[in-house]
Every structure is written in C-alpha cells, then in structure tokens.
Write a protein that holds these residues in place. Sequence first.
Motif, PDB file in Angstrom:
ATOM      1  N   GLY A  18       8.446   1.755   7.218  1.00 14.93           N
ATOM      2  CA  GLY A  18       9.854   1.982   6.885  1.00 14.93           C
ATOM      3  C   GLY A  18      10.817   1.061   7.619  1.00 14.93           C
ATOM      4  O   GLY A  18      10.562   0.629   8.743  1.00 14.93           O
ATOM      5  N   THR A  19      11.922   0.732   6.946  1.00 14.78           N
ATOM      6  CA  THR A  19      13.057   0.003   7.538  1.00 14.78           C
ATOM      7  C   THR A  19      12.648  -1.345   8.140  1.00 14.78           C
ATOM      8  O   THR A  19      13.121  -1.745   9.197  1.00 14.78           O
ATOM      9  N   VAL A  20      11.788  -2.031   7.449  1.00 14.51           N
ATOM     10  CA  VAL A  20      11.406  -3.399   7.838  1.00 14.51           C
ATOM     11  C   VAL A  20      12.290  -4.373   7.070  1.00 14.51           C
ATOM     12  O   VAL A  20      12.646  -4.124   5.915  1.00 14.51           O
ATOM     13  N   ILE A  21      12.664  -5.477   7.732  1.00 16.55           N
ATOM     14  CA  ILE A  21      13.391  -6.550   7.039  1.00 16.55           C
ATOM     15  C   ILE A  21      12.508  -7.799   7.060  1.00 16.55           C
ATOM     16  O   ILE A  21      12.041  -8.220   8.129  1.00 16.55           O
ATOM     17  N   VAL A  22      12.272  -8.356   5.879  1.00 16.64           N
ATOM     18  CA  VAL A  22      11.519  -9.618   5.777  1.00 16.64           C
ATOM     19  C   VAL A  22      12.431 -10.623   5.095  1.00 16.64           C
ATOM     20  O   VAL A  22      12.891 -10.395   3.966  1.00 16.64           O
ATOM     21  N   VAL A  32       7.775   2.639  -8.385  1.00 15.47           N
ATOM     22  CA  VAL A  32       9.056   2.146  -7.850  1.00 15.47           C
ATOM     23  C   VAL A  32       9.996   3.342  -7.816  1.00 15.47           C
ATOM     24  O   VAL A  32      10.342   3.906  -8.854  1.00 15.47           O
ATOM     25  N   ALA A  33      10.387   3.737  -6.614  1.00 16.68           N
ATOM     26  CA  ALA A  33      11.183   4.963  -6.462  1.00 16.68           C
ATOM     27  C   ALA A  33      12.533   4.821  -7.153  1.00 16.68           C
ATOM     28  O   ALA A  33      13.077   3.708  -7.274  1.00 16.68           O
ATOM     29  N   GLU A  34      13.023   5.949  -7.573  1.00 17.37           N
ATOM     30  CA  GLU A  34      14.376   6.029  -8.131  1.00 17.37           C
ATOM     31  C   GLU A  34      15.346   5.367  -7.155  1.00 17.37           C
ATOM     32  O   GLU A  34      15.333   5.672  -5.956  1.00 17.37           O
ATOM     33  N   GLY A  35      16.135   4.440  -7.648  1.00 16.83           N
ATOM     34  CA  GLY A  35      17.160   3.831  -6.785  1.00 16.83           C
ATOM     35  C   GLY A  35      16.670   2.637  -5.988  1.00 16.83           C
ATOM     36  O   GLY A  35      17.480   1.887  -5.451  1.00 16.83           O
ATOM     37  N   PRO A  40      11.778   4.909  -1.669  1.00 16.06           N
ATOM     38  CA  PRO A  40      13.232   5.032  -1.824  1.00 16.06           C
ATOM     39  C   PRO A  40      14.013   4.191  -0.814  1.00 16.06           C
ATOM     40  O   PRO A  40      13.632   4.070   0.345  1.00 16.06           O
ATOM     41  N   GLY A  41      15.096   3.637  -1.303  1.00 18.82           N
ATOM     42  CA  GLY A  41      16.003   2.859  -0.462  1.00 18.82           C
ATOM     43  C   GLY A  41      15.562   1.425  -0.260  1.00 18.82           C
ATOM     44  O   GLY A  41      16.287   0.638   0.351  1.00 18.82           O
ATOM     45  N   ALA A  42      14.378   1.052  -0.758  1.00 16.04           N
ATOM     46  CA  ALA A  42      13.907  -0.325  -0.559  1.00 16.04           C
ATOM     47  C   ALA A  42      14.628  -1.269  -1.523  1.00 16.04           C
ATOM     48  O   ALA A  42      14.969  -0.896  -2.643  1.00 16.04           O
ATOM     49  N   GLN A  43      14.870  -2.480  -1.036  1.00 14.44           N
ATOM     50  CA  GLN A  43      15.493  -3.508  -1.868  1.00 14.44           C
ATOM     51  C   GLN A  43      14.606  -4.743  -1.861  1.00 14.44           C
ATOM     52  O   GLN A  43      14.320  -5.284  -0.795  1.00 14.44           O
ATOM     53  N   ILE A  44      14.199  -5.155  -3.039  1.00 15.20           N
ATOM     54  CA  ILE A  44      13.357  -6.354  -3.193  1.00 15.20           C
ATOM     55  C   ILE A  44      14.246  -7.432  -3.800  1.00 15.20           C
ATOM     56  O   ILE A  44      14.879  -7.209  -4.837  1.00 15.20           O
ATOM     57  N   GLY A  45      14.267  -8.607  -3.177  1.00 17.33           N
ATOM     58  CA  GLY A  45      15.131  -9.692  -3.653  1.00 17.33           C
ATOM     59  C   GLY A  45      14.607 -10.343  -4.916  1.00 17.33           C
ATOM     60  O   GLY A  45      13.793  -9.785  -5.649  1.00 17.33           O
ATOM     61  N   GLU A  46      15.103 -11.570  -5.149  1.00 18.23           N
ATOM     62  CA  GLU A  46      14.732 -12.319  -6.365  1.00 18.23           C
ATOM     63  C   GLU A  46      13.477 -13.158  -6.109  1.00 18.23           C
ATOM     64  O   GLU A  46      13.264 -13.642  -5.005  1.00 18.23           O
ATOM     65  N   GLY A  47      12.703 -13.330  -7.179  1.00 17.33           N
ATOM     66  CA  GLY A  47      11.555 -14.235  -7.123  1.00 17.33           C
ATOM     67  C   GLY A  47      10.477 -13.806  -6.149  1.00 17.33           C
ATOM     68  O   GLY A  47       9.734 -14.641  -5.637  1.00 17.33           O
ATOM     69  N   CYS A  48      10.376 -12.514  -5.889  1.00 17.32           N
ATOM     70  CA  CYS A  48       9.356 -12.009  -4.949  1.00 17.32           C
ATOM     71  C   CYS A  48       8.055 -11.697  -5.680  1.00 17.32           C
ATOM     72  O   CYS A  48       8.039 -11.475  -6.897  1.00 17.32           O
ATOM     73  N   ILE A  49       6.979 -11.635  -4.899  1.00 15.17           N
ATOM     74  CA  ILE A  49       5.699 -11.131  -5.414  1.00 15.17           C
ATOM     75  C   ILE A  49       5.342  -9.917  -4.559  1.00 15.17           C
ATOM     76  O   ILE A  49       5.186 -10.040  -3.337  1.00 15.17           O
ATOM     77  N   ASP A  98       7.848   0.322   2.245  1.00 12.84           N
ATOM     78  CA  ASP A  98       8.277   1.711   2.450  1.00 12.84           C
ATOM     79  C   ASP A  98       9.801   1.858   2.467  1.00 12.84           C
ATOM     80  O   ASP A  98      10.538   0.898   2.224  1.00 12.84           O
ATOM     81  N   HIS A  99      10.237   3.049   2.775  1.00  8.68           N
ATOM     82  CA  HIS A  99      11.661   3.398   2.607  1.00  8.68           C
ATOM     83  C   HIS A  99      12.591   2.449   3.359  1.00  8.68           C
ATOM     84  O   HIS A  99      12.304   2.022   4.474  1.00  8.68           O
TER      85      HIS A  99
END
Length: 200
Positions: free
Chosen positions: A147-151, A91-94, A111-120, A128-129
């Motif tokens: 990179g730069t995908v939104i799910v 898990v990249a820094e940040g 880097p730069g990825a954001q994983i929400g709550e309750g994910c697997i 990716d980034h």
Amino acid sequence: MKKLIIIGASGHGKVVADIAVLNGYKDIVFLDNSLSVTECAGYSVLGPDTLISELDGDVVIAVGNAETRKRLMNRNSERSFPPLIHPSAVVAEGAEVGAGSVVMAGAVINPGAQIGEGCIINTSSSVDHDCIVGNYVHISVGAHLSGTVIVCEGTWIGAGATVSNNINICGGCMVGAGAVVIKDIDEPGTYVGVPARKIK
Ligand SMILES: CC(C)(COP(=O)(O)OP(=O)(O)OC[C@H]1O[C@@H](n2cnc3c(N)ncnc32)[C@H](O)[C@@H]1OP(=O)(O)O)[C@@H](O)C(=O)NCCC(=O)NCCS
C-alpha cells in the motif's frame, strides 16, 4: 467495428492482442520496425511504425522499453490510446488506469491506486491501495507493490519483486527480479537482492 493498431510485434504484443480481442477489438493489425516480421499471433504486420498515419483505429504501444513507449505515445498524441484491461484483472472501483496502459491477466489494482499512461501492469502482479504508478512504469509478472507506494516515471519493477508499503521509488530505476525494496530509492539505477541494493 473496433480497430486496433498494435505497435510492437513481440511476445508482449501477442499478449496485448489477446487482451484486445477480449476487449472487443475485431480488426487488429501490427506495426513493427523489424521488417522481417510479417505476422504476430495470426495478425498481419503491415510495416514500420511510421505507417500509422495511413491507418485508422485506436493504438497501443506493445514495446517493453519505457523510453520507446513514451516517444511513440508523444509522437502520436492526437491518436486514441485506450487502456486495455484483461477481464480477469481486478481493478477496484475508483482506481484509475491511464491512457495506453495495459493490465494483464490476474493483476489486481486496489482502491485508491492511480496508474499513469503507457504502463504495463503485468500478469498476476498487484498494486495495492493508494499507490501512485507514474507514466511508462512496468510492474512485471508477479511483482507486488504494497500500500501507498509511489513509483515514478519509466521505472521497471522486475518479475516477482516486492516493494514494502509507504516506499517511494524515483524514475529511471530497474528493480531486479525477486528484489525486496524496504527503503526509498532516490537515485536512478539498478537495484537487486533482498533487501534491494544498488549495483549500477
Ligand atoms: C537486474 C537486472 C536488470 C540486471 O541485469 P544486468 O544489468 O545484465 O546485470 P548482470 O546480469 O550483469 O548482473 C550483475 C550482478 O548482479 C547480480 N544480479 C543480477 N540480477 C539479479 C537479481 N535479479 N537478483 C540478485 N542479483 C542479481 C548478478 O548475479 C551479478 O552479480 P555478480 O557481479 O556478483 O556476478 C536483471 O538481472 C534482472 O533482474 N532483470 C529483470 C527481468 C525481468 O524481471 N523481466 C520480467 C519481464 S515481465
């Protein structure tokens, strides 16, 4: 001693228990609404999920169904749902991993990825980034987000699926195993194949 209540005594629950031990939990119990199940990975299954109010400890929901994960997290919102990350995951820094999310062995979150709550974020998958993964999303074993995908919320990306860079996928989708998504998906439904097309 760190205590953990795992809701869902399934195969997935077994893997979550293994990660929990590696995260320092020594006292682990399961809850499951299937009353015939009394043991999981050598830990006791104490009873249905409603027993949670009688137990101390952090909580993780180890249930594959996104709606169920959401309902159980909302119903117990006063509890602590720490993210659980396998030590072999990167898990990249940040990069951010939300409450109650589980990141399994060999997964990479760049880097730069954001994983929400309750994910697997399942075994050997990658995010990716700068990807944004909404709440209760499942990125299955060996699936890859470029990179730069939104799910968006509740979508399930099947085993070994690939999503090209800069793609947006709306909530409530099932992307089948092995699919390759090369265009935005704007309507909830089931998408399979290469390139991915809607079947339901
Ligand atoms: C996409 C999926 C949910 C569809 O399941 P379903 O709704 O039961 O659909 P069916 O099995 O009835 O298949 C419907 C059609 O789609 C095709 N299909 C189903 N899954 C497919 C896939 N992954 N890739 C290509 N075609 C697929 C079937 O061959 C069938 O085609 P036909 O109508 O020409 O015979 C399922 O096949 C799938 O891929 N699940 C992912 C499981 C997974 O990744 N688990 C990971 C756990 S970590």
